[in-house]
Design a protein around this motif. Structure first.
Motif, PDB file in Angstrom:
ATOM      1  N   MET A   1      74.504 -47.119  89.717  1.00  0.00           N
ATOM      2  CA  MET A   1      75.834 -47.700  89.821  1.00  0.00           C
ATOM      3  C   MET A   1      76.133 -47.959  91.283  1.00  0.00           C
ATOM      4  SD  MET A   1      79.486 -46.179  88.467  1.00  0.00           S
ATOM      5  CE  MET A   1      79.552 -44.885  89.721  1.00  0.00           C
ATOM      6  N   THR A   2      76.033 -49.193  91.717  1.00  0.00           N
ATOM      7  CA  THR A   2      76.260 -49.524  93.117  1.00  0.00           C
ATOM      8  C   THR A   2      77.722 -49.782  93.420  1.00  0.00           C
ATOM      9  OG1 THR A   2      75.773 -51.845  92.617  1.00  0.00           O
ATOM     10  CG2 THR A   2      73.948 -50.469  93.378  1.00  0.00           C
ATOM     11  N   GLY A   3      78.435 -50.443  92.505  1.00  0.00           N
ATOM     12  CA  GLY A   3      79.850 -50.709  92.686  1.00  0.00           C
ATOM     13  C   GLY A   3      80.667 -49.927  91.684  1.00  0.00           C
ATOM     14  N   PHE A   4      81.962 -50.203  91.706  1.00  0.00           N
ATOM     15  CA  PHE A   4      82.833 -49.506  90.767  1.00  0.00           C
ATOM     16  C   PHE A   4      83.912 -50.478  90.332  1.00  0.00           C
ATOM     17  CE2 PHE A   4      85.723 -46.610  88.867  1.00  0.00           C
ATOM     18  CZ  PHE A   4      84.988 -45.478  88.545  1.00  0.00           C
ATOM     19  N   GLY A   5      83.723 -51.068  89.146  1.00  0.00           N
ATOM     20  CA  GLY A   5      84.678 -52.028  88.629  1.00  0.00           C
ATOM     21  C   GLY A   5      85.102 -51.672  87.226  1.00  0.00           C
ATOM     22  N   LEU A   6      85.683 -52.650  86.548  1.00  0.00           N
ATOM     23  CA  LEU A   6      86.145 -52.406  85.180  1.00  0.00           C
ATOM     24  C   LEU A   6      84.988 -52.101  84.241  1.00  0.00           C
ATOM     25  CD1 LEU A   6      88.924 -55.150  84.868  1.00  0.00           C
ATOM     26  CD2 LEU A   6      89.211 -52.688  85.208  1.00  0.00           C
ATOM     27  N   ASP A   7      83.826 -52.685  84.523  1.00  0.00           N
ATOM     28  CA  ASP A   7      82.670 -52.389  83.680  1.00  0.00           C
ATOM     29  C   ASP A   7      82.268 -50.915  83.800  1.00  0.00           C
ATOM     30  OD1 ASP A   7      81.990 -52.803  86.336  1.00  0.00           O
ATOM     31  OD2 ASP A   7      79.982 -53.560  85.876  1.00  0.00           O
TER      32      ASP A   7
ATOM     33  N   LEU B   1      84.388 -48.447  84.575  1.00  0.00           N
ATOM     34  CA  LEU B   1      85.418 -47.686  83.875  1.00  0.00           C
ATOM     35  C   LEU B   1      85.177 -47.700  82.365  1.00  0.00           C
ATOM     36  CD1 LEU B   1      88.760 -48.574  85.711  1.00  0.00           C
ATOM     37  CD2 LEU B   1      87.554 -46.387  85.708  1.00  0.00           C
ATOM     38  N   ALA B   2      84.797 -48.860  81.855  1.00  0.00           N
ATOM     39  CA  ALA B   2      84.499 -48.960  80.425  1.00  0.00           C
ATOM     40  C   ALA B   2      83.325 -48.052  80.065  1.00  0.00           C
ATOM     41  CB  ALA B   2      84.193 -50.406  80.054  1.00  0.00           C
ATOM     42  N   LEU B   3      82.299 -48.046  80.908  1.00  0.00           N
ATOM     43  CA  LEU B   3      81.129 -47.192  80.667  1.00  0.00           C
ATOM     44  C   LEU B   3      81.516 -45.720  80.674  1.00  0.00           C
ATOM     45  CD1 LEU B   3      78.072 -46.740  80.383  1.00  0.00           C
ATOM     46  CD2 LEU B   3      77.914 -46.859  82.885  1.00  0.00           C
ATOM     47  N   LEU B   4      82.340 -45.316  81.646  1.00  0.00           N
ATOM     48  CA  LEU B   4      82.753 -43.917  81.740  1.00  0.00           C
ATOM     49  C   LEU B   4      83.606 -43.507  80.540  1.00  0.00           C
ATOM     50  CD1 LEU B   4      83.592 -43.726  85.547  1.00  0.00           C
ATOM     51  CD2 LEU B   4      81.679 -42.621  84.373  1.00  0.00           C
ATOM     52  N   ALA B   5      84.457 -44.430  80.081  1.00  0.00           N
ATOM     53  CA  ALA B   5      85.278 -44.140  78.901  1.00  0.00           C
ATOM     54  C   ALA B   5      84.396 -43.912  77.676  1.00  0.00           C
ATOM     55  CB  ALA B   5      86.257 -45.276  78.650  1.00  0.00           C
TER      56      ALA B   5
ATOM     57  N   PRO C   1      83.072 -43.391  96.241  1.00  0.00           N
ATOM     58  CA  PRO C   1      84.420 -42.976  96.665  1.00  0.00           C
ATOM     59  C   PRO C   1      85.493 -43.218  95.607  1.00  0.00           C
ATOM     60  CG  PRO C   1      83.304 -44.166  98.428  1.00  0.00           C
ATOM     61  CD  PRO C   1      82.447 -44.306  97.206  1.00  0.00           C
ATOM     62  N   THR C   2      85.411 -44.336  94.897  1.00  0.00           N
ATOM     63  CA  THR C   2      86.411 -44.620  93.861  1.00  0.00           C
ATOM     64  C   THR C   2      86.285 -43.623  92.718  1.00  0.00           C
ATOM     65  OG1 THR C   2      86.318 -46.980  94.411  1.00  0.00           O
ATOM     66  CG2 THR C   2      87.330 -46.382  92.316  1.00  0.00           C
ATOM     67  N   PHE C   3      85.060 -43.337  92.317  1.00  0.00           N
ATOM     68  CA  PHE C   3      84.804 -42.353  91.266  1.00  0.00           C
ATOM     69  C   PHE C   3      85.346 -40.988  91.695  1.00  0.00           C
ATOM     70  CE2 PHE C   3      81.213 -40.760  88.208  1.00  0.00           C
ATOM     71  CZ  PHE C   3      82.195 -40.304  87.333  1.00  0.00           C
ATOM     72  N   GLN C   4      85.101 -40.619  92.950  1.00  0.00           N
ATOM     73  CA  GLN C   4      85.569 -39.334  93.453  1.00  0.00           C
ATOM     74  C   GLN C   4      87.091 -39.265  93.475  1.00  0.00           C
ATOM     75  OE1 GLN C   4      83.478 -39.159  97.233  1.00  0.00           O
ATOM     76  NE2 GLN C   4      81.967 -37.742  96.401  1.00  0.00           N
ATOM     77  N   LEU C   5      87.740 -40.369  93.851  1.00  0.00           N
ATOM     78  CA  LEU C   5      89.202 -40.399  93.882  1.00  0.00           C
ATOM     79  C   LEU C   5      89.769 -40.211  92.476  1.00  0.00           C
ATOM     80  CD1 LEU C   5      91.948 -40.873  95.218  1.00  0.00           C
ATOM     81  CD2 LEU C   5      91.566 -43.338  94.952  1.00  0.00           C
ATOM     82  N   LEU C   6      89.236 -40.952  91.510  1.00  0.00           N
ATOM     83  CA  LEU C   6      89.712 -40.819  90.134  1.00  0.00           C
ATOM     84  C   LEU C   6      89.431 -39.420  89.592  1.00  0.00           C
ATOM     85  CD1 LEU C   6      88.599 -44.288  88.691  1.00  0.00           C
ATOM     86  CD2 LEU C   6      90.913 -43.553  89.270  1.00  0.00           C
ATOM     87  N   ALA C   7      88.285 -38.853  89.965  1.00  0.00           N
ATOM     88  CA  ALA C   7      87.967 -37.497  89.531  1.00  0.00           C
ATOM     89  C   ALA C   7      88.937 -36.489  90.145  1.00  0.00           C
ATOM     90  CB  ALA C   7      86.528 -37.146  89.908  1.00  0.00           C
ATOM     91  N   SER C   8      89.332 -36.703  91.390  1.00  0.00           N
ATOM     92  CA  SER C   8      90.301 -35.821  92.039  1.00  0.00           C
ATOM     93  C   SER C   8      91.648 -35.879  91.329  1.00  0.00           C
ATOM     94  CB  SER C   8      90.474 -36.201  93.514  1.00  0.00           C
ATOM     95  OG  SER C   8      89.284 -35.990  94.241  1.00  0.00           O
TER      96      SER C   8
END
Length: 384
Positions: A1-7, A9-13, A56-63
């Protein structure tokens, strides 16, 4: 996972759905968070590397998820339950006795595995999880004075362990952590006074009515504002957002959490942020390090069994063995320790995974003890 977009988020959901899917299997009876952790392990560092826990985005949402999880944990502590007050004395005595046993076992385990984390292990062994144990008690319909007493004991141990954890995980920074904890406690006390005034003056009810009519979710918005402000204060004072979330949860519990707010928090937390956090935690763990350091498998087993043994001290006070084991339920504190240890590099490779393994062993024992307690209560009930 190089970026962090809506795709992503959908995968994580989708990945997070592993929790409910495994929990739905009758024979397993796994807590939802266990499935989410396992799913994170499979797609993270240990497994296929599909998601990047360092994004960083994943970490922020996890926080955010971490703060919300601890917020909900705080709201589960039955601060306003007047029926618990009569049980607080004995419950506190049992909690202290368990803490003493945990301290001895913590020293033994740290010495046996050479980690130097005796204080951390002592807190882990003495901890309980109100967010995990109380729903189990409610779902099984367990009642009676012994159950009331163990509920009070769990609440005391949960609160004390969460406060102590930042102080013991890094003893060198304990004075700074203690100062930060005092700042958070002071801010929470101010919030309690202000929110209690708002409640007693009727302002909260008027806002609730206005929000309900216009569908504005003002109570949820206000709670999130307070949570994020307290979390920002925690970061500024160099303490974990774990304390911020838990402190605000205690404040809301002490004032009285409106049912509508409880439902909204449940939806936003359990529907998205909590699964995302536990998937992130699983993805950030390197379980393969347990194979490279097999002694940490033994550490995890020792922590899980040690937590159960420490809580069996309650037998000396006449507590039923099933309730002793039920009080050993732990989740928030080991998860917080693994999270802090991973983020700040305070634990050895494989040690965070060992902490989670210990928690899973305690959870399994708790599930079994709850089922036994339910059968015994049903057998003791008079025939109708």
């Amino acid at each position: 996972m190089t970026g962090f977009g809506l795709d992503t988020l959908a995968l994580l959901a989708v990945i997070g759905l592993a929790g409910p899917a495994l929990a739905a299997i009758p024979r397993l009876r796994l807590p939802v968070v266990v499935g989410e952790l396992v799913a994170g392990i499979v797609v993270g560092r240990t497994g296929f590397g599909i998601v990047d826990a360092t994004n960083p985005t994943f970490q922020l949402l996890a926080s955010i998820g971490f703060a919300l999880v601890m917020f909900v944990v705080g709201t589960h502590v039955p601060v306003r339950d007047t029926t618990l007050r009569g049980a607080l004395g004995k419950a506190a005595l049992r909690a202290i006795a368990v803490g003493a046993a945990a301290a001895v076992l913590g020293v033994m385990i740290a010495s046996a595995f050479g980690t130097g984390h005796a204080l951390l292990y002592a807190v882990l062994l003495a901890s309980s999880s109100a967010a995990l144990a109380l729903p189990v008690i409610d779902s099984l319909g367990l009642t009676g004075p012994p159950v009331l007493a163990v509920t009070a004991q769990i609440a005391i141990a949960d609160a004390a362990s969460i406060v102590l954890l930042p102080l013991v995980i890094d003893p060198g920074r304990a004075p700074r952590a203690a100062l930060g904890a005092l700042v958070i406690a002071g801010a929470a006390a101010v919030l309690f006074i202000v929110l209690r005034h708002i409640e007693r003056s009727g302002t909260r009810k008027r806002l609730h009515h206005y929000s309900e009519v216009h569908r504005l979710a003002l109570e949820l918005r206000g709670s999130l504002v307070l949570l994020f402000c307290l979390a920002a204060l925690a970061i500024a004072t160099h303490v974990s957002i774990m304390l911020a979330g838990f402190a605000l949860g205690l404040v809301i519990s002490a004032i009285g959490e409106p049912r509508r707010l409880a439902r909204q928090l449940f939806g936003i937390t359990e529907g998205f942020f909590s699964p995302l956090f536990f998937v992130w935690l699983g993805a950030s763990l390197q379980v393969r390090e347990l194979a490279d350091h097999p002694e940490f498998i033994g550490l995890g087993v020792a922590l899980g069994v040690g937590a159960i043994l420490a809580h069996t001290v309650g037998r000396l006070f006449g507590q039923p063995l099933t309730l002793c084991v039920l009080a050993a339920a732990q989740l928030g504190v080991p998860v917080a320790a693994a999270t802090l240890g991973t983020e700040q590099g305070l634990l050895a490779p494989g040690e965070p995974s060992a902490l989670i393994l210990g928690a899973l062993i305690a959870i399994a024992a708790t599930s079994a003890a709850g089922a036994v307690a339910k059968r015994r209560q049903a057998g003791a009930a008079p025939a109708t």
